[in-house]
Design a protein around this motif. Structure first.
Motif, PDB file in Angstrom:
ATOM      1  N   UNK B 105      65.221  44.461   7.162  1.00 32.52           N
ATOM      2  CA  UNK B 105      65.565  43.850   5.872  1.00 32.52           C
ATOM      3  C   UNK B 105      64.679  42.636   5.595  1.00 32.52           C
ATOM      4  N   UNK B 106      64.533  41.749   6.568  1.00 30.89           N
ATOM      5  CA  UNK B 106      63.753  40.527   6.344  1.00 30.89           C
ATOM      6  C   UNK B 106      62.257  40.826   6.242  1.00 30.89           C
ATOM      7  N   UNK B 107      61.779  41.755   7.056  1.00 30.18           N
ATOM      8  CA  UNK B 107      60.338  42.047   7.029  1.00 30.18           C
ATOM      9  C   UNK B 107      59.951  42.743   5.724  1.00 30.18           C
ATOM     10  N   UNK B 108      60.777  43.659   5.221  1.00 29.07           N
ATOM     11  CA  UNK B 108      60.500  44.280   3.913  1.00 29.07           C
ATOM     12  C   UNK B 108      60.467  43.208   2.813  1.00 29.07           C
ATOM     13  N   UNK B 109      61.397  42.279   2.877  1.00 33.30           N
ATOM     14  CA  UNK B 109      61.424  41.185   1.894  1.00 33.30           C
ATOM     15  C   UNK B 109      60.143  40.349   2.005  1.00 33.30           C
ATOM     16  N   UNK B 110      59.734  40.043   3.208  1.00 32.86           N
ATOM     17  CA  UNK B 110      58.522  39.249   3.407  1.00 32.86           C
ATOM     18  C   UNK B 110      57.314  39.978   2.811  1.00 32.86           C
ATOM     19  N   UNK B 111      57.228  41.278   3.100  1.00 27.13           N
ATOM     20  CA  UNK B 111      56.076  42.046   2.618  1.00 27.13           C
ATOM     21  C   UNK B 111      56.046  42.105   1.089  1.00 27.13           C
ATOM     22  N   UNK B 112      57.207  42.293   0.463  1.00 27.88           N
ATOM     23  CA  UNK B 112      57.230  42.389  -0.999  1.00 27.88           C
ATOM     24  C   UNK B 112      57.058  41.024  -1.654  1.00 27.88           C
ATOM     25  N   UNK B 166      68.408  40.602   0.414  1.00 21.50           N
ATOM     26  CA  UNK B 166      67.937  41.976   0.677  1.00 21.50           C
ATOM     27  C   UNK B 166      67.330  42.623  -0.566  1.00 21.50           C
ATOM     28  N   UNK B 167      67.850  42.278  -1.755  1.00 20.06           N
ATOM     29  CA  UNK B 167      67.299  42.881  -2.984  1.00 20.06           C
ATOM     30  C   UNK B 167      65.834  42.487  -3.181  1.00 20.06           C
ATOM     31  N   UNK B 168      65.431  41.337  -2.624  1.00 18.08           N
ATOM     32  CA  UNK B 168      64.014  40.936  -2.726  1.00 18.08           C
ATOM     33  C   UNK B 168      63.131  41.820  -1.848  1.00 18.08           C
ATOM     34  N   UNK B 169      63.757  42.584  -0.941  1.00  8.41           N
ATOM     35  CA  UNK B 169      63.014  43.511  -0.089  1.00  8.41           C
ATOM     36  C   UNK B 169      63.157  44.952  -0.553  1.00  8.41           C
ATOM     37  N   UNK B 170      63.695  45.121  -1.780  1.00 11.81           N
ATOM     38  CA  UNK B 170      63.782  46.459  -2.354  1.00 11.81           C
ATOM     39  C   UNK B 170      65.047  47.220  -1.987  1.00 11.81           C
ATOM     40  N   UNK B 171      66.020  46.548  -1.400  1.00 10.61           N
ATOM     41  CA  UNK B 171      67.270  47.227  -1.037  1.00 10.61           C
ATOM     42  C   UNK B 171      68.309  47.047  -2.145  1.00 10.61           C
TER      43      UNK B 171
END
Lengths: 198, 198
Positions: B105-112, B166-171
């Motif tokens: 969750x955190x890494x997807x957010x970081x990437x986006x 989490x929504x900032x990571x596309x969830x």
């Protein structure tokens, strides 16, 4: 106490090492991950998340997550310091193990040993992070006998489990004499026969 | 107490949330990860591993690893149950967070958010594991007010930090009403203004 675990998994061995070292009585229920035995209906009744290790107390309550389990078993014993800050320094290693060591060192070992991947096919980021984790251990163990609290603790048990198997994941230990010395010291504490790289 | 952290990092916010909730006095030292401020010589003297968050006590001792820090700050307070098994159930969530939730969750957010990756470019395995982690939370929070011990605890603080982002990571959170209800309840406990997906 019932322990559900797979002896091929370092996370499960942490629980076995701790319980044996403390002389706690238990029944070991083998769960073969490679045969998907952690996904059977019977096992999912023990742990709905389908993960090993998990322990079941005599009153039926269950606890998962290897480091949560060994910390719980070690309470009020010589494996966990009584001072709050020293306990926190043990926790620091336990969380570091799950975030920075296990996902690299253990996963590379899994891929090579159980998925039969050649060494060169490991994911590069995992290899780099795994090497860095082992360097961090070497740096600490060069000047310290144990990881925390100047005594053998659950921090050592948590890190030992996959570090002594790191060579199976393609990591060289010969350049890390501090880690090798510490592995042997931990094995002596736990009465284990050496499995590390010759 | 000195806290070194980056307010863009959920791991650092956990420490801020906990200290503020407990009314602990501290000085916040901002460390901008994106500007490599965690790699400067001055910061490496505080934490040789170059990671935030880290706290420094008045006697100079330091402690790293977000969940080790908040567990330490919460000792002997209402944020950590006194019963040993209930504490272990809090630990179960803390270790699960670092292994099964944060790396996805955190890494997807970081990437986006920080590397400006489009949603479709996230690594598939991280997306799948992140969705599964959020499903695990939803499943638990559908029938329980809090994560552990029938009370607001550091387990909630640890999981809240990145779940509310989490929504900032596309969830998508709209399909997870239990998690949404719990996020609002945690925000009320902590006196936070909502940032979650509308």
């Amino acid at each position: 106490m019932q322990i559900y675990g797979d002896e091929q998994s370092g996370n499960c061995l942490k629980v076995q090492y701790t319980a044996d070292h403390l002389g706690l009585p238990y029944t070991w229920h083998p769960v073969d991950i490679m045969k998907n035995e952690s996904r059977t209906a019977a096992f999912l009744r023990v742990n709905p998340h389908g993960q090993v290790p998990v322990i079941k107390l005599d009153d039926g309550r269950t606890l998962a997550q290897s480091n949560a389990i060994i910390r719980y078993l070690a309470r009020d014993t010589q494996l966990l310091p009584t001072d709050a800050f020293e306990q926190a320094k043990v926790d620091e290693w336990l969380f570091w193990e799950q975030y920075s060591h296990e996902p690299c060192v253990a996963v590379c070992r899994f891929q090579m040993r159980y998925e039969h991947k050649p060494k060169g096919d490991r994911e590069q980021w995992r290899v780099e992070r795994g090497e860095r984790a082992l360097d961090t251990l070497e740096q600490h163990l060069n000047g310290n006998q144990w990881l925390a609290a100047d005594a053998f603790s659950v921090a050592d048990i948590a890190l030992l489990a996959y570090t002594r198997l790191a060579h199976e994941g393609g990591f060289e230990m010969v350049t890390r004499p501090g880690v090798q010395r510490w592995i042997r010291a931990c094995e002596t504490e736990l009465g284990l026969t050496g499995v590390q790289e010759k």
